[in-house]
Design a protein around this motif. Sequence first.
Motif, short mmCIF file in Angstrom:
data_model
loop_
_atom_site.label_atom_id
_atom_site.label_comp_id
_atom_site.label_asym_id
_atom_site.label_seq_id
_atom_site.Cartn_x
_atom_site.Cartn_y
_atom_site.Cartn_z
N LYS A 190 -1.66 5.68 2.46
CA LYS A 190 -2.75 4.77 2.84
C LYS A 190 -2.35 3.87 4.00
CE LYS A 190 -5.81 1.22 0.90
NZ LYS A 190 -5.49 0.17 1.85
N HIS A 191 -1.34 3.05 3.82
CA HIS A 191 -0.92 2.10 4.85
C HIS A 191 -0.24 2.81 6.03
CE1 HIS A 191 -1.34 -0.53 1.29
NE2 HIS A 191 -1.82 -1.38 2.18
N ARG A 192 0.48 3.88 5.73
CA ARG A 192 1.10 4.64 6.81
C ARG A 192 0.05 5.35 7.66
NH1 ARG A 192 5.74 7.54 3.29
NH2 ARG A 192 4.14 7.12 1.72
N ARG A 193 -1.04 5.79 7.01
CA ARG A 193 -2.13 6.39 7.79
C ARG A 193 -2.73 5.35 8.72
NH1 ARG A 193 -5.29 7.66 4.05
NH2 ARG A 193 -4.71 9.83 3.74
N THR A 248 5.34 1.79 5.07
CA THR A 248 6.01 2.71 4.16
C THR A 248 6.31 2.04 2.83
OG1 THR A 248 7.02 3.86 6.05
CG2 THR A 248 8.02 4.22 3.89
N LYS A 249 6.85 0.83 2.89
CA LYS A 249 7.16 0.09 1.65
C LYS A 249 5.89 -0.16 0.82
CE LYS A 249 9.66 -3.35 3.46
NZ LYS A 249 10.52 -4.56 3.46
N LEU A 300 2.90 1.06 -4.02
CA LEU A 300 1.66 1.45 -4.71
C LEU A 300 1.87 2.68 -5.57
CD1 LEU A 300 -1.06 0.98 -1.91
CD2 LEU A 300 -0.87 -0.32 -4.04
N GLN A 301 2.55 3.68 -4.99
CA GLN A 301 2.76 4.93 -5.74
C GLN A 301 3.71 4.73 -6.91
OE1 GLN A 301 3.60 8.25 -3.19
NE2 GLN A 301 3.67 9.74 -4.87
#
Length: 791
Positions: free
Chosen positions: A565-568, A471-472, A477-478
């Motif tokens: 991205k990373h959460r996916r 999440t972080k 990134l966003q």
Amino acid sequence: MTDINANIDSPLILKVSFKKLLEYYEGLANNEDEFLAARANRVLKTAEDYPELRDGFTTIQTLKDRKKEIGFILQDTFSPLLTKNEIKTASVPFHNLIFNKSERFKKIIKTAGDDFELQIKNMPDEYRYIIACTIILNFCYGHDLNFKRPFYYEIPDANGIMRYYKIMYNADFCEIIPAENAPKITQKDYDELLDNFENLELWKAKFPPNSYQFKGFVISNIFDVTDDQSISNIKSSLIGDEKKKDETVMEGFYDIFRSLLGINDIKVGFSIYNKEENTFENVYGAGVSSFLLGGQEKEDCCKALCDWSHNRLLKEHKYFSISDVDKVYKKTEGKVPQISVLHKQGIKSAIFAPIANDDGLMGVLEIVSNRPKVLNSINANKLVDIMPYIVSAVERSKDEEENLIEAVIQKECTSIHPSVHWRFAKEAKEFIKDEMSGKEARFRKIAFDSVYPLYGQIDIKGSSEARNKATKQDLTLQLNAVKSIFEKAFEIEPLPIYEQFVYQVKDYLNGLKEHFQVDSEQQISVFFKQEVEPIFQHLRKVEGLQGLIEKYHNSIDKKVDVLYKHRRDYDETIATINQEMASLLDRKQIEAQAMYPHFFERFKTDGVEHNMYVGESITKEDNFNLLYLYNLRLWQLQVMCEMENTYYQMRPDFSISLDVASMVLVFNQPLSISFRMDEKQFDVDGTYNARYEIVKKRVDKAFIKGTNERVTQKGKISIVYSQKQDEVEYMHYIKFLQAKNYLDDDVEIVELQDLQAVTGLKAIRVSVLYHKNENDKSFYTYDDLMKEIKA
């Protein structure tokens, strides 16, 4: 000379004779009607010159030699005035030998082709002998077995369409005479035969081959029953369970329609009506398609039909036809949807018939042809007789689909395991019985007493930390992308508000690094949605920012409306782990159920946990022994080792590195479970038994007494228990699994800190031995395996 009895296994010796017919003419010879008497005498004179016609004969040559005389003798039964209309033959039974035919029958056979072989379709060869015996019982002993069943010919017409002809036999001109060696059939014999229709040897013992003589001939009156038989065949096809599974079955189904309508190039389609969505949908199954949908899976009814045809099918439940598709297409300029879709498929004429009952439309029967005008409103009326069967079949299909849906829901979404299904079925029957008898229907409590529980879990270690990290990373990134856009915007147009947004983004970024909290994700998501996005809508018009903002929006996941991205990666990894672990456990459960039936359920969380209950009350048999409990405990421990191995063999393929830890909870006292209707799952019954549930929910978070170390650890299996006898039992299992190289030698016994209302728990911990892959014969501890994977 060929004998007609050659190569025929039968209790009857067949002999062609016109004796019975001639006896009839003898009665007419003295008739007051001079014309009838003269005619009868001419027939008798003809027969008198050839005694074999009365005495009987068995050679085919005689039939050829006396063809003219036989034709004359049979002239009254084969009237020249009706010969072109009647379908009639003279023959002997159980033989394809026909020695007199009406002109219409000759024409039908000629049209069928030179290679056509006439055969009675529904008289199985293996039963011909027995059927002959039943006829003897009737003729010679007066036992009417009522074995009369309709016989048919199937003969193709000039267009290759199969037509059906029913055969009605006239046996007035034949007799059956027992031979001297024919055994006398007693009442005892008859009673024995009644229960042994398929026992050919018994029938042959009572009616030996060639023990009776058939003397005479039979007249076959044949009727074209293609329409009736087509309707019957359609009914049979619709009843068949395999109707949608095999393309050859569907092709046979279409042939029946071709016979009914007399058109050899028609095709049949179906579309199902979905009332909830007001759409037409394709039917599941091989060989079934919809011409109305034209290759699409589904279509809105209003888009598939014009207003008139929509009202005709859905409201009036009446068929409509299009006899010339090209003509109507040209006239309507291709603007009518059902005409346009037919025209694209090269269809020239069509009939659409509603499949409807009292509840409304269920689907549409579609009959199409590549020729214009062959399908029209006139021959569409032939569908009236078959539509009730199609409606019944669709109703049955809908019921089956609903039952299948319920079965899938039960399997995937509830805890009604097959091992306890018998109890639910029993209570359901009682519920229905009470309801139908007018009593107050109530589904009684379902409980099982004196069952032994087994619980295990393979838990993903550090899953919360991994998700927070993902999440972080996504939020960082966003936020950086947003910061870059506002910095660029400030360069183009130095407004203080852009500078303020940059400051706010930096503040969020610092917060993520220093103290990520539960509500941080929510706060930042609200910031993106309510503050950033409205500004970006304005900045999209600013030259120099369009590309950056478009790139930013392309990085946003459309479903969750944030960068994902990373959460996916995390979610997909967790889902894959759970799916693979659950699938392995399900496969292993099939083996365990074969050992001894028991209740089983599993749950996917951050890992997979499972419950099992075993006992006599579940199996409803008096064969439960503690041996089966011990066997399941050993099986469970072994499967946990296999699940650990399977996971670490998959781990290199995951985008996120996660560890798992396994635990088994031992509860050595039987307890009671009951089905909670509100939550649709089983739970323990009673206050004392609730202690088991408390331990089950909290034990994996328990610490070793006097330390901050969790009892569950990666690379190890923890066996939690409270009784010394459990410790002794499981040490035996561990020793066995060590010998099989499932477990390492580093066994330790630890005490657990007290849980709320639960004290005195202990745990055996032992390391799992791993393989790098299924073919690897080497054994590794967890640390060794990690080194091998990284090497």
